[in-house]
Design a protein around this motif. Structure first.
Motif, mmCIF file in Angstrom:
data_model
loop_
_atom_site.group_PDB
_atom_site.id
_atom_site.type_symbol
_atom_site.label_atom_id
_atom_site.label_comp_id
_atom_site.label_asym_id
_atom_site.label_seq_id
_atom_site.Cartn_x
_atom_site.Cartn_y
_atom_site.Cartn_z
ATOM 1 N N GLU A 180 -1.530 5.889 -0.864
ATOM 2 C CA GLU A 180 -0.142 5.351 -1.183
ATOM 3 C C GLU A 180 0.920 5.842 -0.301
ATOM 4 O OE1 GLU A 180 2.751 4.713 -5.168
ATOM 5 O OE2 GLU A 180 2.159 6.928 -4.777
ATOM 6 N N GLY A 181 0.763 7.122 0.183
ATOM 7 C CA GLY A 181 1.496 7.784 1.234
ATOM 8 C C GLY A 181 1.472 6.665 2.580
ATOM 9 N N HIS A 182 0.015 6.346 3.222
ATOM 10 C CA HIS A 182 -0.190 5.415 4.091
ATOM 11 C C HIS A 182 0.527 3.978 3.891
ATOM 12 C CE1 HIS A 182 -2.059 7.736 7.072
ATOM 13 N NE2 HIS A 182 -3.072 8.138 6.127
ATOM 14 N N LEU B 267 -5.413 -1.157 4.340
ATOM 15 C CA LEU B 267 -5.511 0.462 4.742
ATOM 16 C C LEU B 267 -6.620 0.900 5.556
ATOM 17 C CD1 LEU B 267 -3.957 1.983 1.384
ATOM 18 C CD2 LEU B 267 -2.748 1.350 3.310
ATOM 19 N N ILE B 268 -6.708 1.342 6.716
ATOM 20 C CA ILE B 268 -7.672 1.674 7.549
ATOM 21 C C ILE B 268 -7.754 2.860 8.029
ATOM 22 C CG2 ILE B 268 -8.918 -0.718 8.312
ATOM 23 C CD1 ILE B 268 -6.661 -0.825 10.437
ATOM 24 N N SER B 269 -8.791 3.795 7.833
ATOM 25 C CA SER B 269 -8.646 5.117 8.142
ATOM 26 C C SER B 269 -10.069 5.453 8.331
ATOM 27 C CB SER B 269 -7.828 5.758 7.055
ATOM 28 O OG SER B 269 -8.726 6.011 6.008
ATOM 29 N N GLY B 270 -10.204 7.000 8.477
ATOM 30 C CA GLY B 270 -11.430 7.312 8.737
ATOM 31 C C GLY B 270 -12.427 7.409 7.190
ATOM 32 N N GLY B 271 -11.549 7.444 6.056
ATOM 33 C CA GLY B 271 -12.305 7.762 4.917
ATOM 34 C C GLY B 271 -12.301 6.426 3.950
ATOM 35 N N HIS B 272 -11.209 5.443 4.429
ATOM 36 C CA HIS B 272 -10.730 4.322 3.495
ATOM 37 C C HIS B 272 -10.671 3.308 4.148
ATOM 38 C CE1 HIS B 272 -9.669 7.829 1.325
ATOM 39 N NE2 HIS B 272 -9.989 7.164 0.370
ATOM 40 N N THR B 273 -11.325 1.813 3.756
ATOM 41 C CA THR B 273 -11.019 0.644 4.219
ATOM 42 C C THR B 273 -10.785 -0.323 2.995
ATOM 43 O OG1 THR B 273 -12.433 0.860 6.384
ATOM 44 C CG2 THR B 273 -11.651 -1.429 5.605
ATOM 45 N N LEU C 136 1.888 -8.991 5.788
ATOM 46 C CA LEU C 136 0.744 -7.947 5.573
ATOM 47 C C LEU C 136 1.090 -6.794 6.255
ATOM 48 C CD1 LEU C 136 -2.269 -7.660 5.763
ATOM 49 C CD2 LEU C 136 -2.410 -8.534 8.161
ATOM 50 N N ILE C 137 1.025 -5.612 5.518
ATOM 51 C CA ILE C 137 1.221 -4.242 6.112
ATOM 52 C C ILE C 137 -0.062 -3.722 6.585
ATOM 53 C CG2 ILE C 137 1.859 -2.039 5.442
ATOM 54 C CD1 ILE C 137 4.123 -4.218 5.442
ATOM 55 N N VAL C 138 -0.008 -2.945 7.765
ATOM 56 C CA VAL C 138 -1.348 -2.415 8.234
ATOM 57 C C VAL C 138 -1.058 -0.872 8.644
ATOM 58 C CG1 VAL C 138 -3.344 -2.505 9.696
ATOM 59 C CG2 VAL C 138 -2.017 -4.414 9.251
ATOM 60 N N ALA C 139 -1.830 -0.179 7.662
ATOM 61 C CA ALA C 139 -1.463 1.307 7.833
ATOM 62 C C ALA C 139 -2.832 2.142 7.912
ATOM 63 C CB ALA C 139 -0.551 1.733 6.839
ATOM 64 N N GLY C 140 -2.703 3.431 7.975
ATOM 65 C CA GLY C 140 -3.951 4.467 8.201
ATOM 66 C C GLY C 140 -4.110 4.727 9.812
ATOM 67 N N GLY C 141 -4.921 5.547 10.205
ATOM 68 C CA GLY C 141 -5.115 6.194 11.617
ATOM 69 C C GLY C 141 -5.948 5.164 12.283
ATOM 70 N N ALA D 213 5.851 13.082 6.795
ATOM 71 C CA ALA D 213 6.999 11.942 6.385
ATOM 72 C C ALA D 213 6.596 11.038 5.253
ATOM 73 C CB ALA D 213 7.226 11.141 7.412
ATOM 74 N N MET D 214 5.129 10.460 5.295
ATOM 75 C CA MET D 214 4.897 9.427 4.325
ATOM 76 C C MET D 214 4.785 10.157 2.919
ATOM 77 S SD MET D 214 1.033 8.811 5.230
ATOM 78 C CE MET D 214 -0.373 9.958 5.050
ATOM 79 N N ILE D 215 4.570 11.311 2.703
ATOM 80 C CA ILE D 215 4.258 12.151 1.633
ATOM 81 C C ILE D 215 5.525 12.189 0.905
ATOM 82 C CG2 ILE D 215 3.343 13.898 0.507
ATOM 83 C CD1 ILE D 215 1.272 11.915 1.556
ATOM 84 N N ALA D 216 6.430 12.912 1.811
ATOM 85 C CA ALA D 216 7.681 13.213 1.572
ATOM 86 C C ALA D 216 8.675 11.708 0.881
ATOM 87 C CB ALA D 216 8.558 13.739 2.485
ATOM 88 N N TYR D 217 8.370 10.794 1.622
ATOM 89 C CA TYR D 217 9.125 9.386 1.049
ATOM 90 C C TYR D 217 8.510 8.916 -0.219
ATOM 91 C CZ TYR D 217 10.272 4.460 0.694
ATOM 92 O OH TYR D 217 10.800 3.374 0.160
#
Length: 336
Positions: free
Chosen positions: A113-115, A134-140, A262-267, A302-306
């Motif tokens: 959710e932060g990402h 959401l695209i990261s090392g552990g999730h797509t 479209l929002i694209v987030a994650g590492g 920052a994303m966690i604080a938001y």
């Protein structure tokens, strides 16, 4: 409302302060890349120890940078999952200890959710509803987002996430950790010589599968002399396959939901070829596409604080339980 955000889900220790009306006040991050590089990947026990050593000094640093003291903080948000259990526990225990000491509410935040909400940190944030990749090392995963907490999972990876496939393929090509950025750099020297499959694009649906692509890459590599140019050409083909697969699935998601953002987030969203192909697809579809700034693509406080600030302002809090979930489906989150 000043909210302190703590991120410690994997191999980066990050802290930030966000204000409900003033926006992001300060943030800092310590990366453990050098610690894990010699092992070729993240060692969970070493990650936990590094979080213990670095977290409190980083909290002091970010408060000093924000020109705040403990009594100015009105809430604490921390990543409670998904992630490495030991790393999550460090952040959760520290956050709850501070919340008890400072007599302020704490809130557990879902890492993804932060990402997903990272683009909201920009001066001109996107409007709801939208589709999020959401695209990261552990999730797509592809998610339909109607509001904070109102999420519908459209599709996700059935095996390796995109970032995991990047890292494993990079290791196969003899590249150092972290492999994703190094594979992208090698791909920039490659030529369009190989044609790799676009997994699960020949059938309906929005699920992903990248483990077969990894095997195809290995077989292609073994069929060459494995020269520097062979490896560059294979890296190019692999990256093209990932980027086009993501583009095809995002196009389907936009069409199925009839949404235009479209929002694209994650590492992995920092990968320039993936960005190029997604931007090209969005332009053809007449859709708007948003990415977080590069520093907020990877794990950050920052994303966690938001995210925590939004939930605390809506009246959500938790008791002093040290809450950590290495697996945590987003569908379990409640709306505001």
């Amino acid at each position: 409302m000043y909210v302190l955000g703590i991120e410690s889900s994997c191999d980066e220790t990050a802290v930030a302060v966000y204000h409900a009306s003033k926006g992001l006040i300060a943030h800092t991050l310590y990366s453990q890349v050098a610690t894990h590089a010699e092992y070729g990947g993240v060692v969970p026990e070493l990650a936990s120890r590094d979080h213990i050593r670095k977290l409190v000094p980083l909290i002091k640093t970010v408060l000093k940078e924000a020109e705040l003291i403990a009594k100015d903080i009105e809430g604490i948000a921390y990543t409670a999952g998904p992630g490495l259990m030991g790393s999550l526990l460090v952040g959760a225990a520290t956050a709850q200890s501070l919340a008890w000491t400072w007599q302020v509410p704490a809130i557990a935040v879902h890492h993804m959710e932060g990402h997903l909400l990272a683009p909201m940190l920009e001066d001109n944030p996107p409007a709801y509803p939208f589709v999020a990749l959401l695209i990261s090392g552990g999730h797509t995963m592809l998610i339909e987002v109607r509001a904070i907490g109102e999420y519908r999972l459209l599709g996700e990876s059935l095996d390796d996430a995109a970032g995991e496939a990047f890292d494993k393929t990079a290791k196969m090509l003899g590249l150092d950790y972290p492999g994703g950025p190094k594979l992208a750099e090698l791909a920039s020297k490659g030529q369009n010589r190989f044609k790799f499959p676009r997994p699960m694009t020949d059938r309906p649906g929005l699920e992903f599968s990248f483990s077969g692509l990894k095997t195809f890459t290995m077989n292609a590599l073994h069929a060459t002399e494995q020269t520097a140019q062979d490896k560059a050409d294979i890296a190019f083909a692999f990256q093209q396959a990932i980027a086009e697969t993501l583009s095809i699935k995002c196009k389907r998601a936009l069409q199925q939901t009839q949404l235009q953002t479209l929002i694209v987030a994650g590492g992995v969203s920092a990968n320039q070829e993936i960005r190029r192909q997604l931007q090209q697809m969005a332009a053809k579809e007449g859709a708007e596409i948003r990415f977080p700034r590069p520093e907020f693509c990877t794990d950050n406080g920052a994303m966690i604080a938001y995210a925590g600030c939004q939930r605390l302002m809506a009246g959500q809090t938790q008791n002093l339980e040290i809450f950590a979930r290495p697996r945590w489906p987003m569908e379990q989150l409640i709306s505001l």
